[in-house]
Enzyme design. Structure first.
Site, PDB file in Angstrom:
ATOM      1  N   ARG A  41      19.266  -3.320   2.085  1.00  0.00           N
ATOM      2  CA  ARG A  41      20.606  -2.668   2.393  1.00  0.00           C
ATOM      3  C   ARG A  41      20.794  -1.392   2.400  1.00  0.00           C
ATOM      4  O   ARG A  41      21.403  -0.690   2.998  1.00  0.00           O
ATOM      5  CB  ARG A  41      21.509  -3.107   1.004  1.00  0.00           C
ATOM      6  CG  ARG A  41      21.781  -4.710   0.869  1.00  0.00           C
ATOM      7  CD  ARG A  41      22.683  -5.349   1.891  1.00  0.00           C
ATOM      8  NE  ARG A  41      22.565  -6.677   1.846  1.00  0.00           N
ATOM      9  CZ  ARG A  41      23.864  -7.220   1.361  1.00  0.00           C
ATOM     10  NH1 ARG A  41      24.843  -6.398   1.038  1.00  0.00           N
ATOM     11  NH2 ARG A  41      23.956  -8.561   1.369  1.00  0.00           N
ATOM     12  N   ASP A 153      39.010  -4.454  -6.797  1.00  0.00           N
ATOM     13  CA  ASP A 153      37.642  -4.388  -6.522  1.00  0.00           C
ATOM     14  C   ASP A 153      36.869  -3.013  -6.373  1.00  0.00           C
ATOM     15  O   ASP A 153      37.708  -2.237  -6.478  1.00  0.00           O
ATOM     16  CB  ASP A 153      37.526  -5.252  -5.418  1.00  0.00           C
ATOM     17  CG  ASP A 153      36.203  -5.930  -5.022  1.00  0.00           C
ATOM     18  OD1 ASP A 153      36.032  -7.029  -5.508  1.00  0.00           O
ATOM     19  OD2 ASP A 153      35.119  -5.273  -4.821  1.00  0.00           O
TER      20      ASP A 153
HETATM   21  C1  LIG Z   1      31.399 -12.741  -5.632  1.00  0.00           C
HETATM   22  S1  LIG Z   1      32.917 -12.028  -5.360  1.00  0.00           S
HETATM   23  C2  LIG Z   1      34.036 -12.627  -6.432  1.00  0.00           C
HETATM   24  C3  LIG Z   1      35.294 -12.999  -5.635  1.00  0.00           C
HETATM   25  C4  LIG Z   1      36.400 -13.736  -6.359  1.00  0.00           C
HETATM   26  N1  LIG Z   1      36.618 -13.434  -7.903  1.00  0.00           N
HETATM   27  C5  LIG Z   1      36.030 -15.313  -6.520  1.00  0.00           C
HETATM   28  O1  LIG Z   1      35.700 -15.560  -7.246  1.00  0.00           O
HETATM   29  O2  LIG Z   1      36.025 -15.755  -5.421  1.00  0.00           O
HETATM   30  C6  LIG Z   1      32.432 -10.481  -6.591  1.00  0.00           C
HETATM   31  C7  LIG Z   1      33.201  -9.278  -6.608  1.00  0.00           C
HETATM   32  O3  LIG Z   1      32.944  -8.266  -7.639  1.00  0.00           O
HETATM   33  C8  LIG Z   1      33.049  -7.240  -7.072  1.00  0.00           C
HETATM   34  N2  LIG Z   1      32.492  -6.112  -8.287  1.00  0.00           N
HETATM   35  C9  LIG Z   1      31.108  -6.005  -8.436  1.00  0.00           C
HETATM   36  N3  LIG Z   1      30.917  -5.244  -9.377  1.00  0.00           N
HETATM   37  C10 LIG Z   1      32.130  -4.710  -9.710  1.00  0.00           C
HETATM   38  C11 LIG Z   1      32.795  -3.864 -10.707  1.00  0.00           C
HETATM   39  N4  LIG Z   1      32.013  -3.066 -11.419  1.00  0.00           N
HETATM   40  N5  LIG Z   1      33.817  -3.543 -10.641  1.00  0.00           N
HETATM   41  C12 LIG Z   1      34.965  -4.219  -9.819  1.00  0.00           C
HETATM   42  N6  LIG Z   1      34.594  -5.096  -8.780  1.00  0.00           N
HETATM   43  C13 LIG Z   1      33.049  -5.462  -8.865  1.00  0.00           C
HETATM   44  C14 LIG Z   1      32.282  -7.085  -5.588  1.00  0.00           C
HETATM   45  O4  LIG Z   1      32.566  -5.935  -4.826  1.00  0.00           O
HETATM   46  C15 LIG Z   1      32.872  -8.393  -5.118  1.00  0.00           C
HETATM   47  O5  LIG Z   1      33.929  -8.440  -4.327  1.00  0.00           O
END
Ligand SMILES: C[S@@+](CC[C@H](N)C(=O)[O-])C[C@H]1O[C@@H](n2cnc3c(N)ncnc32)[C@H](O)[C@@H]1O
Length: 284
Positions: A41, A153
């Site tokens: 990445r 997010d």
């Molecule tokens: C796998 S997705 C989950 C989306 C949704 N909640 C679901 O379960 O389908 C994880 C998300 O967490 C976000 N994320 C990761 N670290 C984070 C942080 N420190 N604060 C806010 N969002 C975060 C990522 O950008 C990503 O979009």
């Protein structure tokens, strides 16, 4: 400055420095098995910026252009997989049980507003699913109640997609044809736009879950969904995030985490709730 060849290997020292930086800024912890992922990445960013080493990249992140690059970094390193009506038993537990109790608690407080937080909402499928459920209950359970869904997010890339609200059929696969017809406007062979009525119920904003003092700026919630993100955090971060949620919830309000993300062992003031094939938590 010479650009890195695409296949330049990240040394263990580079990996540890980058990994620690990311952990400090996001709570996301990459163990040694994720070195290749990060290398892949970040090589892209290093090339685009015309830098020649990971050390220079870290200096760039910490320097004057650092804030913008942090946005890029978050876009690159997050895993954003999601879909509408993800984990159906849990969504149905929300629809059939939790929403009823949350509405009753809000009414008992004299409030006609239900506030739901989709923390780590990715490209919007989760908060729009919740908006859909509240909209479908408009003439019944939600009569006289207003639902406000705050969706956050750290990836600006997915937040932009969420605000746009246009989806392909793959992510809609768990919805019934009636739900697709009722909540979307078809714009192309495989492009469905969320109807304005749903979009108005959801507000998207950038919020980093490790910004612990920032939680109180979001206000109090009746339900928090934080699914499939705690898995990326280590225990120390999980505990602080869950404490943040606890403080952000109304008395007796609800927290829903991903199905592989038990918070039970942390014993942080939540009672475990069992539903048909799903679990949830309620603030004690
Ligand atoms: C796998 S997705 C989950 C989306 C949704 N909640 C679901 O379960 O389908 C994880 C998300 O967490 C976000 N994320 C990761 N670290 C984070 C942080 N420190 N604060 C806010 N969002 C975060 C990522 O950008 C990503 O979009």
């Amino acid at each position: 400055m010479t650009a890195l060849p695409a296949n330049t290997q990240m040394s263990l020292q580079d990996f540890l420095a980058v990994r620690d930086f990311i952990y400090g800024r996001t709570g996301i912890f990459f163990n040694e098995s994720k070195q290749y992922f990060l290398e892949n990445r970040l090589n892209r960013r290093i090339q685009d910026l015309n830098l020649s080493s990971y050390r220079e990249y870290l200096a760039h992140l910490q320097g004057l252009g650092g804030k913008d690059e942090l946005t890029q970094l978050f876009n690159e390193i997050t895993t954003n997989e999601t879909s509408f009506w993800r984990n159906p038993p849990q969504i149905e537990a929300f629809q059939k049980n939790i929403l009823h109790e949350a509405v009753a608690l809000a009414k008992a407080r004299g409030s006609s507003r239900l506030r739901i937080w989709s923390a780590a909402c990715s490209s919007g499928e989760e908060p729009y699913t919740l908006a859909m459920i509240c909209a479908e209950a408009r003439d019944g359970l939600m009569r006289g109640m207003q639902a406000e869904i705050v969706a956050t997010d750290i990836s600006e890339r997915v937040l932009a997609l969420a605000r746009e609200g246009v989806y392909g059929s793959y992510t809609l696969r768990n919805l019934t044809p009636a739900q697709v017809k009722g909540h979307f406007i078809q714009q192309g062979p495989d492009a469905f736009k969320v109807r304005p009525e749903l979009q108005q119920m959801v507000s998207f904003r950038n919020f980093n879950l490790v910004d612990y003092p920032g939680y109180r700026m979001l206000g109090s919630f009746d339900v928090i969904f934080c699914r499939n993100v705690l898995i990326y955090f280590d225990e120390a971060v999980k505990i602080k995030v869950i404490k943040g949620f606890h403080e952000s919830l109304q008395p007796k309000a609800f927290l829903l985490v991903g199905h592989s993300e038990s918070i039970h062992s942390f014993n942080v003031g939540f009672e475990l709730l069992h539903f048909s094939k799903a679990m949830g938590y309620r603030k004690r």
